[in-house]
Enzyme design. Structure first.
Site, PDB file in Angstrom:
ATOM      1  N   HIS A   1       0.858  -1.193   0.000  1.00 23.40           N
ATOM      2  CA  HIS A   1       0.000   0.000   0.000  1.00 23.40           C
ATOM      3  C   HIS A   1       0.897   1.246   0.000  1.00 23.40           C
ATOM      4  CE1 HIS A   1      -2.765   2.971   1.832  1.00 23.40           C
ATOM      5  NE2 HIS A   1      -3.757   2.170   1.512  1.00 23.40           N
TER       6      HIS A   1
ATOM      7  N   ASP B   1       2.982  -4.486   7.523  1.00 26.59           N
ATOM      8  CA  ASP B   1       1.773  -3.673   7.450  1.00 26.59           C
ATOM      9  C   ASP B   1       0.583  -4.614   7.668  1.00 26.59           C
ATOM     10  OD1 ASP B   1      -0.592  -2.528   6.542  1.00 26.59           O
ATOM     11  OD2 ASP B   1       0.287  -1.637   4.749  1.00 26.59           O
TER      12      ASP B   1
ATOM     13  N   GLN C   1      -4.585  -5.093   6.821  1.00 32.74           N
ATOM     14  CA  GLN C   1      -5.555  -6.094   6.353  1.00 32.74           C
ATOM     15  C   GLN C   1      -5.316  -7.444   7.030  1.00 32.74           C
ATOM     16  OE1 GLN C   1      -8.087  -5.273   4.516  1.00 32.74           O
ATOM     17  NE2 GLN C   1      -7.426  -3.248   3.840  1.00 32.74           N
TER      18      GLN C   1
ATOM     19  N   LYS D   1     -10.656  -0.497  10.454  1.00 34.18           N
ATOM     20  CA  LYS D   1     -10.872  -1.702   9.628  1.00 34.18           C
ATOM     21  C   LYS D   1     -11.234  -2.919  10.468  1.00 34.18           C
ATOM     22  CE  LYS D   1      -7.556  -0.061   6.191  1.00 34.18           C
ATOM     23  NZ  LYS D   1      -8.234   0.242   4.931  1.00 34.18           N
TER      24      LYS D   1
ATOM     25  N   CYS E   1      -4.738   2.589  -3.622  1.00 41.21           N
ATOM     26  CA  CYS E   1      -3.475   3.038  -3.011  1.00 41.21           C
ATOM     27  C   CYS E   1      -2.357   2.039  -3.281  1.00 41.21           C
ATOM     28  CB  CYS E   1      -3.615   3.286  -1.521  1.00 41.21           C
ATOM     29  SG  CYS E   1      -4.757   4.612  -1.124  1.00 41.21           S
TER      30      CYS E   1
END
Ligand code: PMP
Length: 407
Positions: free
Chosen positions: A121, A199, A202, A225, A364
């Protein structure tokens, strides 16, 4: 049609309960909020709101305790035993800027190498690209396999004694690919002393996450999220690294002693939390984590995979439609696709008229779009409240779009 029952009832989510005809398929961008999170926010502001850390009065102590307890609850949910190594930030973007701005500036120099992946991202990709540029380091990109996984052989070929950092997503937001974190950690550790930055924007919403066993050095995620409020997220880091890092922002709470010419820093986590903290949203995030723990993250990912399998099978029947990314069992609940001769934005508009919310764009992830050879894709994403009816509505809408654009 197939039956894939949600793991959480729509009734637990006021926005969804209010509109049974809404098919919200953009949870990878932001999740709808369970009522328990909204209740926790209201309860905090109605019963415990005060500026924490500063006041000796009981209300301020209550706010301090609520904040402290929220940190402990969130840390437990993501498998971090040492809760002071969880820093509250605005979200994944801020977490990544904290790591590049503090650890990166102090540790990356000319001749060093920084490695990311082609599926990162922009929050990760651009933060490390710009850090490398500013520090005179070389920026390298691990390429992907044709089915949208990190090419581990290529990644291994990029890692050597000069590699200072390897950053990668736990799960790709654009393709849904779940990366083999422990395998990536092992191959990096074999070849370098690089710091591993994951990261997890998700990851945490969709998979069981056990930070202490993952093997990475930093892990970032966003509260919105996982069903928490916008404006709160967390950076997890190893204590030795966090203690050696310079402060990132200056202000109240993060100091120990302020002399006329010199200042010393507070202990973790306060060293990295300058100014009045976002107590209310931390409390909301903790409520979201408790909610998900109650559902069980194994059940969440199993449910998402069942929906992805169903969606991929149904989408394969649509003329001219291409699904990007790996097989269903290597994904979270994301299906990214292109329809020949129809722009993804047009698809999103047609679907919106039917109450189906999908995302269209570069997600993104422009470096990934270049490699897929498309300017944008359409993306449907599932979460705990999604069901087979949402897939039906998506497929019906796409078939209508196909007819409209006459193929
Ligand atoms: N990384 C990934 C993989 C994401 O999906 C997102 C959100 N789209 C981010 C980083 C950035 O998160 P935020 O906008 O909440 O800071």
């Amino acid at each position: 049609g197939a039956h894939v029952e949600p793991v959480a009832s729509r009734d637990a989510f006021p926005l969804l309960a209010a509109d049974p005809a809404l098919h919200y398929l953009d949870s990878a961008a932001t999740a709808q909020k369970p009522r328990v999170v909204l209740d926790a926010l209201r309860d905090y502001y109605e019963t415990a709101n005060a500026n924490p850390h500063r006041g000796a009065y009981r209300l301020s102590v209550a706010a301090t305790e609520a904040y402290h307890a929220a940190r402990a609850r969130v840390a437990r949910f993501v498998g971090l035993a040492d809760a002071d190594c969880l820093l509250f930030v605005r979200g994944t973007t801020e977490a990544m800027n904290l790591v590049t701005g503090s650890w990166g500036r102090a540790n990356v120099g000319a001749g060093d190498e920084v490695v990311v992946t082609a599926m990162d991202h922009h929050a990760t990709f651009v933060a490390w690209q710009q850090l490398a540029r500013a520090q005179g380091a070389t920026f390298r990109i691990a390429e992907l396999t044709p089915d949208g996984r990190v090419d581990l052989e290529h990644l291994a070929s990029l890692v050597n004694a000069r590699t200072k950092v390897v950053a990668f997503p736990h799960v790709s937001n654009a393709l849904g690919t779940v990366n083999p974190v422990r395998e990536i950690v092992a191959l990096v550790r074999e070849r370098s002393n690089a710091v591993l930055v994951c990261d997890g924007a998700q990851g945490v919403p969709h998979l069981p996450v056990d930070f202490d066993r993952l093997g990475v050095d930093f892990y970032a995620f966003s509260g919105h999220k996982v069903g928490g409020p916008m404006g709160i997220g967390a950076l997890l880091g190893r204590r030795a690294l966090l203690e050696a890092m310079p402060p990132w922002q200056y202000g109240g709470d993060m100091i120990a002693v302020v002399g006329d010419q010199e200042t010393t820093w507070n202990a973790l986590p306060h060293k990295f939390e300058a100014g009045t903290p976002n107590v209310g949203d931390a409390v909301g995030l903790a409520a979201a984590c408790d909610f998900l723990a109650g559902l069980g993250m194994d059940a969440v990912i199993a449910h998402e995979r069942a929906l992805v399998r169903l969606a991929m099978a149904r989408l394969a029947e649509i003329e001219g439609l291409t699904v990007h990314g790996p097989a269903a069992d290597q994904r979270s609940g994301v299906v990214s696709f292109s329809m020949a001769d129809v722009h993804p934005h047009d698809l999103a508009t047609i679907l919106d008229e039917r109450g189906v919310c999908i995302r269209a764009g570069h997600h993104c992830a422009q470096p990934l779009m270049r490699r897929l050879g498309v300017p944008a894709t359409a993306r449907a994403s599932f979460w705990v409240y999604s069901d087979a009816g949402d897939v039906d509505a998506l497929v019906d809408g796409l078939q209508a779009a196909r007819r409209l654009f006459g193929a």
